[in-house]
Design a protein around this motif. Structure first.
Motif, PDB file in Angstrom:
ATOM      1  N   HIS A 288       0.850  -1.187   0.000  1.00 29.45           N
ATOM      2  CA  HIS A 288       0.000   0.000   0.000  1.00 29.45           C
ATOM      3  C   HIS A 288       0.888   1.239   0.000  1.00 29.45           C
TER       4      HIS A 288
ATOM      5  N   ASP B  56      -0.059   4.387   1.030  1.00 28.39           N
ATOM      6  CA  ASP B  56      -0.604   5.485   1.828  1.00 28.39           C
ATOM      7  C   ASP B  56       0.465   6.262   2.589  1.00 28.39           C
TER       8      ASP B  56
ATOM      9  N   TYR C  73      -3.563   0.571  -8.116  1.00 26.66           N
ATOM     10  CA  TYR C  73      -2.243  -0.042  -8.014  1.00 26.66           C
ATOM     11  C   TYR C  73      -1.850  -0.754  -9.302  1.00 26.66           C
TER      12      TYR C  73
ATOM     13  N   LYS D 202      -6.509  -4.257  10.033  1.00 29.67           N
ATOM     14  CA  LYS D 202      -7.071  -5.005   8.900  1.00 29.67           C
ATOM     15  C   LYS D 202      -7.966  -6.142   9.386  1.00 29.67           C
TER      16      LYS D 202
ATOM     17  N   MET E 267     -10.464  -6.878   1.691  1.00 26.11           N
ATOM     18  CA  MET E 267      -9.571  -5.730   1.809  1.00 26.11           C
ATOM     19  C   MET E 267      -9.369  -5.073   0.446  1.00 26.11           C
ATOM     20  N   SER E 268      -9.209  -5.859  -0.601  1.00 24.29           N
ATOM     21  CA  SER E 268      -8.990  -5.267  -1.921  1.00 24.29           C
ATOM     22  C   SER E 268     -10.213  -4.474  -2.385  1.00 24.29           C
TER      23      SER E 268
ATOM     24  N   HIS F 192     -12.425  -3.023  -0.373  1.00 21.56           N
ATOM     25  CA  HIS F 192     -12.478  -1.841   0.495  1.00 21.56           C
ATOM     26  C   HIS F 192     -11.506  -0.768  -0.006  1.00 21.56           C
ATOM     27  N   VAL F 193     -10.281  -1.161  -0.295  1.00 25.79           N
ATOM     28  CA  VAL F 193      -9.268  -0.215  -0.770  1.00 25.79           C
ATOM     29  C   VAL F 193      -9.686   0.381  -2.109  1.00 25.79           C
ATOM     30  N   TRP F 194     -10.169  -0.455  -3.024  1.00 25.96           N
ATOM     31  CA  TRP F 194     -10.594   0.018  -4.344  1.00 25.96           C
ATOM     32  C   TRP F 194     -11.733   1.039  -4.220  1.00 25.96           C
TER      33      TRP F 194
ATOM     34  N   CYS G 285     -12.640   2.912  -1.650  1.00 28.44           N
ATOM     35  CA  CYS G 285     -12.189   4.155  -1.011  1.00 28.44           C
ATOM     36  C   CYS G 285     -11.333   4.986  -1.962  1.00 28.44           C
ATOM     37  N   SER G 286     -10.452   4.333  -2.720  1.00 29.03           N
ATOM     38  CA  SER G 286      -9.603   5.089  -3.647  1.00 29.03           C
ATOM     39  C   SER G 286     -10.426   5.735  -4.753  1.00 29.03           C
TER      40      SER G 286
END
Length: 133
Positions: free
Chosen positions: A47, A49, A65, A98, A107-108, A110-112, A114-115
């Motif tokens: 990540h 961040d 990413y 996490k 998690m992937s 969630h990250v996608w 939010c980004s």
């Protein structure tokens, strides 16, 4: 600098930029962010961040990413915005945070999500029509 596997973060990310400068800056900023991501992956996951803002400076959004796409919002020059890192008086190891996420959302995902939300807001604020695609 030894990396502590439980509390890595901005310090270890910033160290990557410092080491690059000590060796005459052989890596571009993009290459350094990617190298920092690889190092971060060994400690607490892949990540950007901490890595991206430490190397690029300022506020950085990670849109994706694959491929790596970073957004550095252009704030109006007449506005004065300052960002300050805060260090809470409690430890929050990345792995524990996490683990607190609900299992229904990976998690992937969630990250996608939010980004993309951050990228949408940045594109609207900057009037970036291409970024809205």
């Amino acid at each position: 600098m030894a990396l502590d596997k439980t509390t890595s973060g901005i310090g270890s990310s910033a160290a990557s930029a410092s080491v690059n400068e000590l060796f005459g800056a052989p890596l571009s900023q993009s290459e350094l962010v990617i190298a920092g991501l690889e190092l971060e992956a060994k400690v607490s996951g892949y990540h950007a961040d901490n890595v991206a803002p430490s190397i690029l400076g300022g506020f950085v959004l990670i849109r994706s990413y694959e491929p790596l796409e970073l957004i550095q919002p252009n704030f109006p020059s007449e506005k004065r915005l300052y960002f300050a890192p805060l260090n809470p008086k409690f430890e929050a190891p990345t792995k524990e945070i996490k683990a607190a996420l609900r299992p229904e959302v990976s998690m992937s995902n969630h990250v996608w999500n939010c980004s993309q939300a951050g990228a949408l807001v940045a594109s609207v604020l900057q009037g970036d029509v291409v970024g809205l695609e």
